[in-house]
Design an enzyme around this catalytic site. Structure first.
Site: not given
Ligand SMILES: CCCCCCCC(=O)SCCNC(=O)CCNC(=O)[C@H](O)C(C)(C)COP(=O)(O)OP(=O)(O)OC[C@H]1O[C@@H](n2cnc3c(N)ncnc32)[C@H](O)[C@@H]1OP(=O)(O)O
Ligand SMILES: Cc1cc2nc3c(=O)[nH]c(=O)nc-3n(C[C@H](O)[C@H](O)[C@H](O)COP(=O)(O)OP(=O)(O)OC[C@H]3O[C@@H](n4cnc5c(N)ncnc54)[C@H](O)[C@@H]3O)c2cc1C
Length: 665
Positions: A187, A432
């Site tokens: 963003g 997130e």
């Molecule tokens: C108003 C707000 C506006 C915001 C705008 C939006 C901004 C954004 O979207 S920013 C981008 C956000 N992106 C995401 O959230 C990405 C999502 N993905 C993830 O968080 C991770 O990669 C995830 C958790 C899915 C998988 O991670 P990975 O390294 O493969 O972990 P995984 O192997 O499943 O787990 C490893 C261990 O880490 C732990 N872990 C994973 N995440 C976390 C965390 N955040 N904190 C603490 N522990 C964690 C797990 O519980 C696990 O623990 P254990 O081994 O003891 O069971």
């Molecule tokens: C409005 C908006 C604002 C954002 N702002 C930011 C930002 O400021 N900074 C930033 O870094 N990112 C930002 N993002 C990105 C956002 O965090 C990602 O879109 C989100 O984490 C999902 O990742 P992806 O888009 O790669 O989806 P994918 O990971 O490709 O997921 C696609 C589908 O596959 C499924 N899937 C994926 N992995 C698995 C699994 N292991 N098991 C089962 N199902 C699975 C998911 O549930 C999902 O339905 C933003 C996104 C949006 C829409």
């Protein structure tokens, strides 16, 4: 934004308001966390409402570029005002100032204060904080959080951007090696920000050490031009969020000083030696835990807005067969099924509201320890913030959509304010951490809790109900269906589902399946367990808050609303476990009685959220309930109505009607 002129209040709303069985103002104090906060919030709302600089026509009639420009202006003006008013250091005041000044414009600098600043706070060494944090807090630089790439959002370890250390120059080289490695989504990245925290794979001395964070300057601080090697821009129109420039970023061997790696948890020394300071590498994900906990409260606030609009509208909208000749048509709120649709949304809203407060307190209790490297309660905090983020935003989106549909055709019009509320809440299901993925994180934690219980280890407070053996099903037949009994049943349901899934998982392991394969085999069921666990948390927070209300009338109405929430969960979750037909029928009857009991308080319960018209931006949810005249006024503002005959008539329709070909035009 022009606040609708409060006309004579629609008598149907006055009548509904008079039915309240409790002091609405006192419930507002509870929701705000005290009378002091309510008064402060209202003072801030008054300040913004009086400021003509925040007035403008509805943004729905503007182009995306106009919306973005306006949002930049307003977001920066908010910062200036907060500084003048000496409110920058007061998170409560600045939160409400932003909300009321920009009720429907997602801020292009939102990521700066939601993720950039918290990341600097959580991931910088003390010296780095000194260097950057104050500049960021003073808005001398504007930053974003650049993690997601075109190719990877969920699977963070798969991120491709590299940060390769060069000891000869003591610099990191940030590079996007492939098209899929281009940062996508952050963003404010497109046009607004000049800095970003970039998440990249750290390479030093020929080894990759996984994802780390780096502060990267993207644009010149005086000209705002992108720096050499930086290619960035806006990703184009989206389903909503038109006012924010979510962006892309390609880094072509961009060099940054060694000191720009965020070094609280790990360090690269001048010669390239890598040192990890803490054992838990997931501390790098700390900002996400924080933001996930905020999303639960955003979801509750979204429902509160939609429910206020839909409940008020249901009081003034008449539709249907009169009950007797000459009687007026019924109001929407007179229909039991409509009461059910709206009051269950209101119940979800209160539940999430209180749960978000408990979660926020947990986060702020645990965070100081985490910063010092004591991570005992981090797994529980991560599991809860991930799961509640998913349940909250799923419920938020579903309830807002239900409220929108409850308003019929007007709910589809932007005039209702509902499409925008929906479009603001819906992306929270994805950003997130995508919701299903988040539920799987909670599920993974729960599976591990069963194992720990089996070994006799102590579990964290919110997991303490987890046992290694089933407990007897609480009896719903016989005595009254109290909130405590229903909550006990949901606790039993959560444990039963979890033990069932854990048993399956263990049988796969006994058949020598790998842990990851066994996990996949139960993953679908595990997401349901995670939901059940989170719903239990919401129910507990709701009931605790209801019981804590000092005024018996408020305690009574909140307990009834909580019972509606719990009963609805029992009924909708009946398929997950065994619930007898007679128990189910008792629960359904209890829901019907609660709808009748709560209906007179429907308006009071939503008006306790104390949302001014300026915040709702809704023609049909206005305080005065004068819907139809306002709807006509709204439509008159449509740019299509600027002239009686639109230019397309001359250009196309006239030609078409005259039988001329449009192909060459
Ligand atoms: C108003 C707000 C506006 C915001 C705008 C939006 C901004 C954004 O979207 S920013 C981008 C956000 N992106 C995401 O959230 C990405 C999502 N993905 C993830 O968080 C991770 O990669 C995830 C958790 C899915 C998988 O991670 P990975 O390294 O493969 O972990 P995984 O192997 O499943 O787990 C490893 C261990 O880490 C732990 N872990 C994973 N995440 C976390 C965390 N955040 N904190 C603490 N522990 C964690 C797990 O519980 C696990 O623990 P254990 O081994 O003891 O069971
Ligand atoms: C409005 C908006 C604002 C954002 N702002 C930011 C930002 O400021 N900074 C930033 O870094 N990112 C930002 N993002 C990105 C956002 O965090 C990602 O879109 C989100 O984490 C999902 O990742 P992806 O888009 O790669 O989806 P994918 O990971 O490709 O997921 C696609 C589908 O596959 C499924 N899937 C994926 N992995 C698995 C699994 N292991 N098991 C089962 N199902 C699975 C998911 O549930 C999902 O339905 C933003 C996104 C949006 C829409």
């Amino acid at each position: 934004m022009t606040n609708p002129v409060v006309q004579k209040v629609n008598p149907m709303l006055t009548e509904e308001r008079a039915k309240a069985s409790f002091p609405v103002e006192e419930l507002t104090y509870i929701l705000d966390g005290g009378k002091f906060n309510t008064e402060k919030r209202r003072e801030i709302e008054e300040l913004v409402t009086k400021d003509p600089n925040f007035e403008h026509p509805p943004i729905q009639f503007m182009t995306r570029e106009q919306q973005y420009s306006l949002a930049v202006k307003k977001a920066l003006l908010v910062q200036q005002r907060l500084k003048e008013l000496d409110m920058l250091d007061d998170p409560y005041a600045s939160y409400f100032f932003r909300r009321i000044a920009m009720p429907r414009e997602v801020s292009p600098i939102g990521l700066h204060w939601v993720m950039f600043v918290p990341t600097l706070m959580g991931q910088c060494s003390d010296e780095q904080r000194e260097r950057w944090l104050q500049r960021a807090l003073n808005y001398e630089i504007i930053g974003t959080y650049a993690q997601t790439e075109m190719g990877h959002g969920t699977f963070l370890r798969g991120i491709e951007t590299t940060a390769t250390y060069d000891p000869s120059s003591q610099q990191f080289v940030l590079h996007s090696p492939t098209t899929t490695s281009i940062k996508w989504w952050p963003g404010g990245l497109g046009k607004t920000c000049n800095y970003a925290v970039v998440v990249a794979q750290l390479h030093t001395q020929g080894r990759c050490h996984g994802v780390h964070m780096f502060l990267v300057q993207l644009r010149d601080e005086s000209t705002h031009r992108s720096l050499p090697g930086v290619v960035c821009g806006d990703i184009g129109p989206k389903m909503g969020y038109h006012t924010i420039d979510n962006g892309f970023l390609q880094l072509n061997s961009v060099r940054i000083p060694r000191e720009n790696m965020l070094m609280r948890n790990a360090e690269v020394q001048p010669d390239g030696t890598y040192i990890r300071r803490v054992s838990n590498e997931k501390l790098t994900y700390g900002t996400m835990v924080f933001v996930r906990s905020l999303i639960v409260s955003d979801a509750a606030r979204g429902i509160s807005e939609a429910a206020t609009i839909a409940v008020r509208y249901a009081c003034v909208r008449r539709q249907g067969e009169p009950s007797s000749p000459g009687a007026p048509e019924p109001r929407l709120l007179d229909y039991p099924v409509h009461q059910y649709r709206l009051l269950t949304c209101v119940a979800n809203c209160y539940g999430l509201w209180f749960a978000s407060e408990v979660l926020r307190d947990l986060y702020f209790t645990v965070q100081p320890d985490v910063l010092e490297g004591r991570t005992e309660r981090l797994p529980e905090t991560h599991a809860l913030s991930a799961g509640l983020k998913a349940v909250g935003s799923n419920r938020g989106a579903a309830c807002v959509e239900e409220c929108r549909r409850c308003c019929g055709g007007f709910g589809f019009s932007e005039a209702s304010g509902l499409p925008k509320i929906y479009n603001d809440i819906n992306p929270a299901c994805t950003y997130e951490g995508e919701n299903t993925v988040m539920l799987l994180q909670t599920g993974r934690h729960l599976l591990k809790c069963v194992e720990r219980a089996r070994r006799g280890e102590q579990l964290a407070p919110s997991d303490a109900y987890i046992r290694s053996r089933p407990t007897p099903q609480p009896k719903l037949a016989g005595g009254p269906l109290t909130a405590d009994l229903l909550l006990g049943w949901l606790r039993w349901r959560s444990l039963s589902m979890l033990l069932e899934v854990s048993g399956r998982f263990n049988s796969f392991i006994e058949q020598r399946q790998a842990w990851a394969d066994a996990f996949q085999a139960v993953s679908r069921r595990l997401t349901r367990c995670a939901e059940a666990h989170c719903i239990l948390y919401v129910g507990q927070a709701f009931l605790d808050s209801a019981k804590a209300a000092e005024n018996p009338k408020i305690c009574g109405v909140l307990t009834s609303l909580c019972r509606l929430f719990l009963l609805n969960e029992v009924v909708s979750g009946a398929g997950d476990v065994q619930l007898s037909r007679s128990d189910l029928a008792r629960c359904q009857d209890a829901i019907d009685s609660l709808l009748t009991e709560l209906r007179p308080n429907a308006v009071a319960l939503v008006e306790a959220f104390d949302l001014p018209d300026r915040m709702l931006c809704s023609v049909i949810g206005r305080y005065d309930g004068q819907v139809y005249e306002a709807m006509l006024q709204w439509a008159r503002q449509s740019p299509l109505n600027a002239t009686d005959v639109h230019e397309s008539y001359e250009l196309y329709t006239r030609q078409f009607l005259a039988g001329r070909s449009l192909a060459k035009l």
